[in-house]
Design an enzyme around this catalytic site. Structure first.
Site, mmCIF file in Angstrom:
data_model
loop_
_atom_site.group_PDB
_atom_site.id
_atom_site.type_symbol
_atom_site.label_atom_id
_atom_site.label_comp_id
_atom_site.label_asym_id
_atom_site.label_seq_id
_atom_site.Cartn_x
_atom_site.Cartn_y
_atom_site.Cartn_z
ATOM 1 N N LYS A 1 0.846 -1.187 0.000
ATOM 2 C CA LYS A 1 0.000 0.000 0.000
ATOM 3 C C LYS A 1 0.885 1.242 0.000
ATOM 4 C CE LYS A 1 -4.170 -1.938 0.421
ATOM 5 N NZ LYS A 1 -5.275 -1.731 -0.529
ATOM 6 N N ASP B 1 -0.494 -0.467 -4.542
ATOM 7 C CA ASP B 1 -1.883 -0.012 -4.515
ATOM 8 C C ASP B 1 -1.941 1.354 -3.842
ATOM 9 O OD1 ASP B 1 -4.596 0.343 -4.384
ATOM 10 O OD2 ASP B 1 -5.000 -1.421 -3.155
ATOM 11 N N GLU C 1 -2.307 -0.326 -8.770
ATOM 12 C CA GLU C 1 -3.752 -0.397 -8.556
ATOM 13 C C GLU C 1 -4.302 0.959 -8.118
ATOM 14 O OE1 GLU C 1 -6.872 -3.011 -5.816
ATOM 15 O OE2 GLU C 1 -4.753 -3.572 -5.915
ATOM 16 N N ASP D 1 -9.840 -0.389 -9.236
ATOM 17 C CA ASP D 1 -10.529 -1.071 -8.144
ATOM 18 C C ASP D 1 -11.766 -0.272 -7.760
ATOM 19 O OD1 ASP D 1 -11.428 -2.262 -5.821
ATOM 20 O OD2 ASP D 1 -9.596 -1.971 -4.683
ATOM 21 N N LYS E 1 -14.409 -7.107 -6.475
ATOM 22 C CA LYS E 1 -14.632 -7.442 -5.066
ATOM 23 C C LYS E 1 -16.117 -7.737 -4.924
ATOM 24 C CE LYS E 1 -10.853 -4.684 -3.141
ATOM 25 N NZ LYS E 1 -10.496 -3.422 -2.436
#
Length: 373
Positions: free
Chosen positions: A161, A189, A215, A240, A264
């Protein structure tokens, strides 16, 4: 066909092993709902809602209200999985996590009756996959310690992250590669944490470090910016937060925005909408990633069965249950170590729920609803 005659709704609040921080939030616990559905024969099916106010736009309390409404709409009706999907989808807009919980419980019941795992019941083919392990935003020293830990445990894919700014983000990735080399997959991400200028600067710097994908670099609504970034870097770009449902995926495909679409089920509204996204993506030549919120093993098991349905999901990030200090869910998808995960050959989702770790908040039966809080 499945006829649900009763729903129990349970709430959980579970501690994480350590604080989990991304570009726009941080938490040391996860909170959500588990739906238990009973059919006429006394079988129990389970589904999970893992709300996110900043991604899905829901909280545990709002998800409870939506689950209550959807449950009332389908109670005591004979429904196939796709009929249930249509009813759930038309009950409310958005609220993907609540929809996923109800749909999951129905799929679990339906496939138990057929005596097959959910992925096989729906025509799937694979029961094994490898997930990455996600490392939240931490200090450089803490990040390097986590990388070492997970590599020693056998993980071959890591997701880092980022979103602290160009200097810190690039320095972190540079340090990881310099200390641990290139014998493992590395993804980053940003969770919408960069501006376009920052994203372009960082992406150019990261190209030398063999990053598999970046991402959600920009805000979910900035499709033009994401597309422009994609056209100016050699690193594949994944979206995402920009994609919740199949309609969103169509927009990404039509505008040629990204290389990868992350599914997701808590955004999509369940396994079946996730399958639609994957089939659309495959038709357009776009690969899929599958990710998670902060689900228990139940939610991760639900997502794992979607992995079993389609070969177009090639990037897998199903690891949140591995970060819990305690998990009320047993059975379901197994972790064999090092990110290797296997779906057991058991009917439905094959889970067992330890209700001593849950709070029963509502029972819904035909003609009445009982609240316990």
């Amino acid at each position: 066909m499945v006829k649900v005659v009763k729903f129990n709704i349970y709430k959980y609040r579970l501690p994480l092993q350590s604080e989990f921080r991304i570009s726009f939030s941080a938490t040391s616990y996860t909170e959500g709902l588990i739906v238990e559905a009973f059919d006429e024969n006394g079988r129990k099916g389970y589904g999970e809602s893992s709300p996110s106010s900043k991604i899905v736009g829901t909280t545990t309390d709002s998800a409870l209200g939506i689950i209550r409404k959807i449950a009332g709409d389908i109670l005591a009706r004979d429904l196939s999985p796709w009929e249930a999907y249509k009813q759930i989808s038309s009950s409310v807009i958005h609220n993907g996590d609540a929809k996923a919980a109800i749909e999951g419980a129905i799929l679990d019941l339906y496939c138990q009756e057929i005596n097959q795992p959910v992925y096989k019941c729906l025509g799937g083919y694979r029961d094994f996959f490898i997930t990455d392990m996600t490392i939240g935003i931490k200090s450089l020293d803490e990040t390097l310690m986590d990388v070492q830990k997970y590599l020693e445990e056998g993980f071959t894919q890591l997701k880092i992250k980022v979103g602290e700014g160009p200097e810190k983000d690039v320095a972190k990735i540079k340090a990881i590669r310099e200390r641990f080399g290139y014998d493992f997959v590395l993804r980053v991400d940003a969770n919408q944490g960069w501006t376009f200028k920052r994203a372009l600067k960082i992406a150019k710097e990261l190209e030398k470090y063999e990053i598999e994908l970046i991402e959600q670099p920009l805000k979910y609504w900035d499709l033009r910016g994401i597309k422009a970034l994609r056209n100016q870097t050699s690193i594949p770009i994944a979206v995402d937060e920009s994609v919740h449902t199949a309609i969103d995926a169509i927009n990404i495909i039509r505008e040629d925005v990204a290389d990868v679409i992350n599914i997701k089920i808590m955004k999509a509204g369940g396994i079946l909408e996730g399958l639609k996204i994957s089939l659309l993506s495959e038709s357009a030549g776009i690969k899929n990633m599958i990710g998670c919120m902060l689900e228990t093993r139940l939610g991760i098991t639900m997502a794992a069965h979607l992995v079993g349905l389609t070969e177009n999901i090639v990037y897998i990030d199903l690891d949140s249950d591995l970060s819990l200090r305690q998990d009320p869910v047993k059975g379901g998808v197994e972790h064999l170590g090092g990110g290797k995960r296997k779906i057991p050959n058991k009917p439905g989702f094959g889970v067992v729920i330890d209700k001593s770790q849950l709070q029963l908040v509502e029972t819904i039966e035909q003609g009445r609803a009982s609240e316990y809080f």
